[in-house]
Design a protein around this motif. Structure first.
Motif: not given
Length: 471
Positions: A213-228, A230-239
């Motif tokens: 989760l933390d690595e996902l936040g690092r590479i997307t620049g999103e706070d993946t410890r929050t629900w919003d 986290y979802l934004a980070a997943l959308r980022n990686r899908r794109a």
């Protein structure tokens, strides 16, 4: 004395002469169609670097869990086959010794699909005409090793030789996709795309989940410890994956359970997941809701969704601790789909713009659950026989149990789901022959006209997979 090896031209065709004649005619029309491999686990580095395989063991044994799970079942330690240990400890490094151990036990594969795939590779790729055995092990090794030292056996050359139109690999959302970027930048015309496999950041039971989760936040620049975030980070990686050719996602959850929680409930559950640890029920509820979230994202971005449930992964705890994932110890389990998929289908099942391809390791579900579901919901398609069932008998059972309710056109053709590169054309050869045999039987039983059978054969081989995976 060594025994001869050859592939019979009528292999896998029906024994009845009239039916076999129809199967031959059908197969002649589709045998040479391009191979589309929309789901698998080949290494994109092969095609990025185009480096030769080092030796026969690296090509045909070490990456193939179908091979080493059988040998392990007969008492051969995985170390003796060169399978890397998680702790970096010593394993066999002599490829000829690994090959000899395999050859001495090749009889163990009699009657299995692995035997058919390997014999196809030996005869069609390397021109060998004697059976593999302890007696012929060194001859095999020398012939294959010499071939691998030539440019004709580099990954890109083999890709082109076997008329492969596309291969999809499968990567974690944390993968930088550098090999795919290198392929795209190389100017090579071969099409190798990725698929988005988010299990490491969707499954609270996945090892290293919180670090992921933390690595996902690092590479997307999103706070993946929050629900919003986290979802934004997943959308980022899908794109990001879509930009590297992905047309699909892939989900290897233990069950097909889905959920559709309220906003307040999922935010509360996500807070528990982030804080950790969670109970097995909470982990399953989170995974189930995330499948519904992934379907919502697929409706937005057009990625086809694949669901591969029903495997008790890493069943052998000692092997998992010593060697890690995907070492032949995954076991099929009984799986429910009718109730499990209902929350997701209640929300999205009638959406014609969404494609969800469902696979199963529980064959009892074909006629009872999956064919009726795929035969009704516009968003649902039935994936081909998978993993333990991509065999002649598995393919036969699939067509017999699924077609009457789902038809042919609610299925998606064949995919090989392999880590062993040369098994790709071998597996597609088996699937094409089995489909032609099934269609031929329908023709001789006057349930299908032969011109229709030719159209269906083409669809099962090429058309359906292209449409389903939006290729």
């Amino acid at each position: 004395m060594p025994q001869p090896l050859h592939l019979h031209p009528d292999r896998l065709f029906p024994a009845d002469a009239d039916t076999r004649a129809v199967a031959r005619r059908l197969h002649a029309e589709i045998a040479d169609l391009p191979i589309v491999s929309p789901h698998g686990h080949t290494d994109p580095a092969w095609f990025a670097t185009n480096a030769p395989w080092a030796d026969p063991a690296e090509l045909l044994i070490t990456p193939d869990h179908y091979v080493f799970r059988m040998l392990f079942s007969q008492g051969v330690p995985l170390e003796d086959l060169g399978v890397p240990r998680a702790d970096g400890g010593p394993v066999e490094t002599d490829p000829r010794a690994i090959w000899r151990r395999f050859a001495e036990r090749y009889h163990l594969f009699r009657g299995t699909p692995s035997r058919m795939w390997h014999d196809w590779v030996y005869t069609q790729a390397f021109g060998l005409d004697v059976r593999l055995s302890a007696e012929t092990a060194d001859h095999y090794y020398d012939v294959i090793d010499a071939a691998l030292k030539t440019d004709a056996f580099r990954p890109r050359a083999l890709f082109e030789r076997y008329n492969i139109e596309l291969i999809a690999t499968t990567e974690s959302p944390l993968d930088p996709l550098s090999h795919h970027a290198a392929i795209q930048a190389s100017g090579w015309k071969g099409r190798v795309v990725t698929a988005f496999r988010p299990d490491p950041v969707l499954d609270p039971d996945f090892e290293g989940f919180h670090a992921n989760l933390d690595e996902l936040g690092r590479i997307t620049g999103e706070d993946t410890r929050t629900w919003d975030g986290y979802l934004a980070a997943l959308r980022n990686r899908r794109a990001f994956f879509a930009a590297h050719g992905a047309t699909s996602t892939d989900h290897g959850h233990p069950t097909a359970f889905t959920a559709d929680l309220s906003d307040a409930d999922i935010r509360a559950l996500f807070a528990q997941v982030v804080a950790g640890p969670v109970t097995p029920c909470e982990a399953e509820l989170f995974r189930g809701h995330m499948l519904t979230e992934m379907a919502a994202m697929s409706l937005d971005d057009g990625l086809v969704m694949q669901l591969h449930p029903g495997s008790f992964r890493n069943h052998n705890a000692a092997v998992f601790a010593r060697f890690g994932r995907d070492k032949g110890a995954d076991i099929p389990t009984q799986t429910d789909y009718v109730r499990a998929l209902k929350p997701l289908l209640d929300r999205f099942g009638s959406e014609p713009g969404l494609t969800i391809i469902v696979f199963t390791l529980d064959e009892t579900a074909y006629s009872r659950e999956l064919a009726p579901l795929a035969g009704h919901y516009p968003a649902l398609r039935l994936g081909p026989p998978w993993w333990f069932h991509d065999s002649p008998e598995g393919m036969r059972r699939f067509r017999e149990q699924a077609t009457e309710t789902a038809g042919f056109y609610n299925t998606v053709g064949f995919n090989d789901d392999t880590r062993a590169f040369l098994s790709i054309p071998a597996r597609h050869d088996v699937a094409r022959r089995m489909d032609c045999g099934h269609l031929a039987r329908l023709v001789v039983e006057h349930r299908l006209e032969e011109d229709e059978a030719h159209e269906v054969a083409h669809a099962l081989t090429y058309g359906l997979v292209k449409a389903a995976y939006r290729l």
